[in-house]
Design an enzyme around this catalytic site. Structure first.
Site, PDB file in Angstrom:
ATOM      1  N   SER A 232       0.836  -1.188   0.000  1.00 57.99           N
ATOM      2  CA  SER A 232       0.000   0.000   0.000  1.00 57.99           C
ATOM      3  C   SER A 232       0.881   1.251   0.000  1.00 57.99           C
ATOM      4  O   SER A 232       1.733   1.408  -0.855  1.00 57.99           O
ATOM      5  CB  SER A 232      -0.964  -0.027   1.200  1.00 57.99           C
ATOM      6  OG  SER A 232      -1.959   0.964   1.087  1.00 57.99           O
TER       7      SER A 232
ATOM      8  N   GLU B 258      -1.390  -2.858  -7.891  1.00 55.98           N
ATOM      9  CA  GLU B 258      -2.584  -3.222  -7.113  1.00 55.98           C
ATOM     10  C   GLU B 258      -3.235  -1.948  -6.613  1.00 55.98           C
ATOM     11  O   GLU B 258      -2.586  -0.910  -6.485  1.00 55.98           O
ATOM     12  CB  GLU B 258      -2.217  -4.163  -5.963  1.00 55.98           C
ATOM     13  CG  GLU B 258      -1.217  -3.611  -4.942  1.00 55.98           C
ATOM     14  CD  GLU B 258      -1.835  -2.769  -3.843  1.00 55.98           C
ATOM     15  OE1 GLU B 258      -3.067  -2.854  -3.638  1.00 55.98           O
ATOM     16  OE2 GLU B 258      -1.097  -2.018  -3.189  1.00 55.98           O
TER      17      GLU B 258
ATOM     18  N   HIS C 102      -4.584  -5.526  -1.516  1.00 55.03           N
ATOM     19  CA  HIS C 102      -5.162  -5.350  -0.181  1.00 55.03           C
ATOM     20  C   HIS C 102      -6.065  -6.547   0.129  1.00 55.03           C
ATOM     21  O   HIS C 102      -7.281  -6.418   0.296  1.00 55.03           O
ATOM     22  CB  HIS C 102      -5.948  -4.046  -0.116  1.00 55.03           C
ATOM     23  CG  HIS C 102      -5.090  -2.814  -0.106  1.00 55.03           C
ATOM     24  ND1 HIS C 102      -4.290  -2.454  -1.160  1.00 55.03           N
ATOM     25  CD2 HIS C 102      -4.930  -1.854   0.846  1.00 55.03           C
ATOM     26  CE1 HIS C 102      -3.669  -1.310  -0.865  1.00 55.03           C
ATOM     27  NE2 HIS C 102      -4.034  -0.937   0.341  1.00 55.03           N
TER      28      HIS C 102
END
Length: 354
Positions: free
Chosen positions: A148, A254, A324
Site C-alpha cells: 500500500s 494493485e 489489499h
C-alpha cells in the site's frame, strides 16, 4: 538598448545554469538519480530470534493493531522493538514527518534490528522521501516489508540505493498460511529459484466475487526485474526523482477502493510517463472495491484495465495474488523473476536476501 548576439547567448546560458546551481530557499539541492540503481544490494536474511523494528511511517495506528502486530512478530519466532513515536497521531498521520523519519532512521541505524516492518500503510510516506538519509540506509541494508502506501518507500529506496525491499504483508496483517509461507520463504530461505503459485483461496472466492478471478489478457512468459506496487503511489511518483523505471521489468500493480475512472487516470499517467508497452509484462493484482457504484454510469474494472492492457504485445494478467487482500505473496523489488501466464506462477530467478 541593443545587445550583441554573443552577449545574448551568454545570458541564455547563464539562465540555463542557474536553476541547477541554486536550490529553492529552504530546500537542499539534490542530484536527480540515475534511471536504475548501479548495483542491486540484498539485505541479510531474516533468522528466528532476530529483532524486528515496528514502525508507522504513514498512517496512524491503534493499540489493537499494535497488539496484533506484536503477536504476528512473536509467532514467527522474532523479537519486537517498537519505534519511539509508534503511537503518535498527527491528523491521519502517525506523527509529524520528523517523528516518522526519526523512527525509520533509528531502526536502520540500530545494529540489533534486522528488519523494519511498518504496522500499516495509510498515507504520508511520500512526504518522507526528500528527507530520507539514503547514505545511512545504504550502509545498513535491512529488510523493509509492507504494501500500500509503503510503495513510496520501496520505490525511493530502490532508486537511491539499489536495496531490495519487499512488497508484502504489513505487521498488522492477518497472516494466513499462504502469505506466511511465501513471506518466510523469501525472507528466510534464499534459493537460486523459487516458484510462487497463486492462492487457491482467492480462486475459490472468485466463484461469488468475480474480481478475485485470474484473467489472462495476453498470454506467454516474460523475464525481468520486479517493479511496481500500489497504483496510486506508482502514478504519483511518475515524473519525480523516485519514479519507478519499469522498462523491461515485470510491472506489478494493485489498488483498493478506487473508482474505475481513477484507475484509468493512473494507468494513463504511467503510459504517458514511461509507456506500458516498454514493460516486459504487466501483472495486476486483485483490486478490491474498485468496481463502479451501483448508481454510477461507468466502465467496469476489467473494461478499464483492458483499455490499457489490450493494446500491449507483452504478457498481461489481472487478478493475481497481490493487493489489499488476506492471501498475498511477497514480492522482492528489483529481483529478476519470470511470469508464466500458462502456469499462473511467478518464479524468482535469484535469492532476494544474502
Amino acid at each position: 538598448m541593443k545587445i550583441s548576439r554573443r552577449a545574448f547567448a551568454a545570458w541564455l546560458a547563464a539562465c540555463a545554469v542557474l536553476p541547477a546551481a541554486e536550490a529553492a530557499p529552504g530546500r537542499r539541492a539534490r542530484k536527480r538519480p540515475a534511471s536504475r540503481p548501479m548495483k542491486l544490494m540484498k539485505p541479510p536474511r531474516l533468522r528466528r530470534g532476530d529483532t524486528v523494528g515496528l514502525i508507522a511511517p504513514g498512517g496512524y495506528t491503534t493499540e489493537k493493531s499494535i497488539a496484533k502486530a506484536r503477536a504476528n512478530i512473536e509467532s514467527l519466532g522474532l523479537k519486537v522493538r517498537e519505534g519511539s513515536y509508534l503511537r503518535e497521531v498527527n491528523g491521519n498521520y502517525a506523527g509529524t514527518v520528523q517523528q516518522r523519519l526519526h523512527d525509520l532512521h533509528a531502526m536502520f541505524a540500530d545494529p540489533d534490528v534486522r528488519m523494519l516492518w511498518p504496522i500499516r500503510g495509510g498515507s504520508g510516506c511520500i512526504s518522507l522521501l526528500a528527507h530520507l538519509d539514503y547514505a545511512l540506509i545504504r550502509k545498513n541494508p535491512k529488510i523493509l516489508l509492507g504494501y500500500s502506501d509503503i510503495t513510496a518507500l520501496h520505490l525511493a529506496i530502490y532508486k537511491e540505493t539499489g536495496l531490495v525491499t519487499f512488497h508484502g504483508p504489513v505487521a498488522s496483517s492477518t497472516l494466513a498460511d499462504y502469505p506466511r509461507e511465501h513471506m518466510l520463504a523469501v525472507l528466510m530461505d534464499p534459493q537460486p529459484a523459487y516458484t510462487i503459485p497463486m492462492a487457491l483461496e482467492n480462486s475459490r472466492r472468485a466463484v461469488e466475487e468475480p474480481h478475485f478471478a485470474m484473467r489472462t489478457v495476453h498470454g506467454g512468459s516474460a523475464t525481468g526485474p520486479l517493479m511496481g506496487g500500489n497504483l496510486s503511489l506508482v502514478s504519483a511518483l511518475a515524473g519525480t526523482p523516485y519514479a519507478a523505471d519499469f522498462r523491461d521489468a515485470i510491472l506489478f500493480l494493485e489498488e483498493v477502493n478506487e473508482a474505475p475512472y481513477r484507475i484509468d487516470r493512473w494507468m494513463t499517467q504511467l503510459d504517458l510517463s514511461v509507456g506500458l508497452d516498454r514493460a516486459a509484462a504487466v501483472m495486476v493484482g486483485i483490486c478490491e472495491g474498485c468496481g463502479p457504484e451501483h448508481e454510477d454510469i461507468s466502465l467496469t474494472l476489467d473494461q478499464t484495465l483492458d483499455i490499457h492492457l489490450q493494446p500491449l504485445s507483452v504478457p498481461a494478467v489481472t487478478g493475481y495474488s497481490i493487493g489489499h487482500i488476506r492471501h498475498q505473496f511477497t514480492i522482492p523489488m528489483g529481483v529478476r523473476a519470470r511470469l508464466d501466464t500458462e502456469r499462473q506462477t511467478v518464479t524468482l530467478l535469484e535469492p532476494a536476501v544474502s
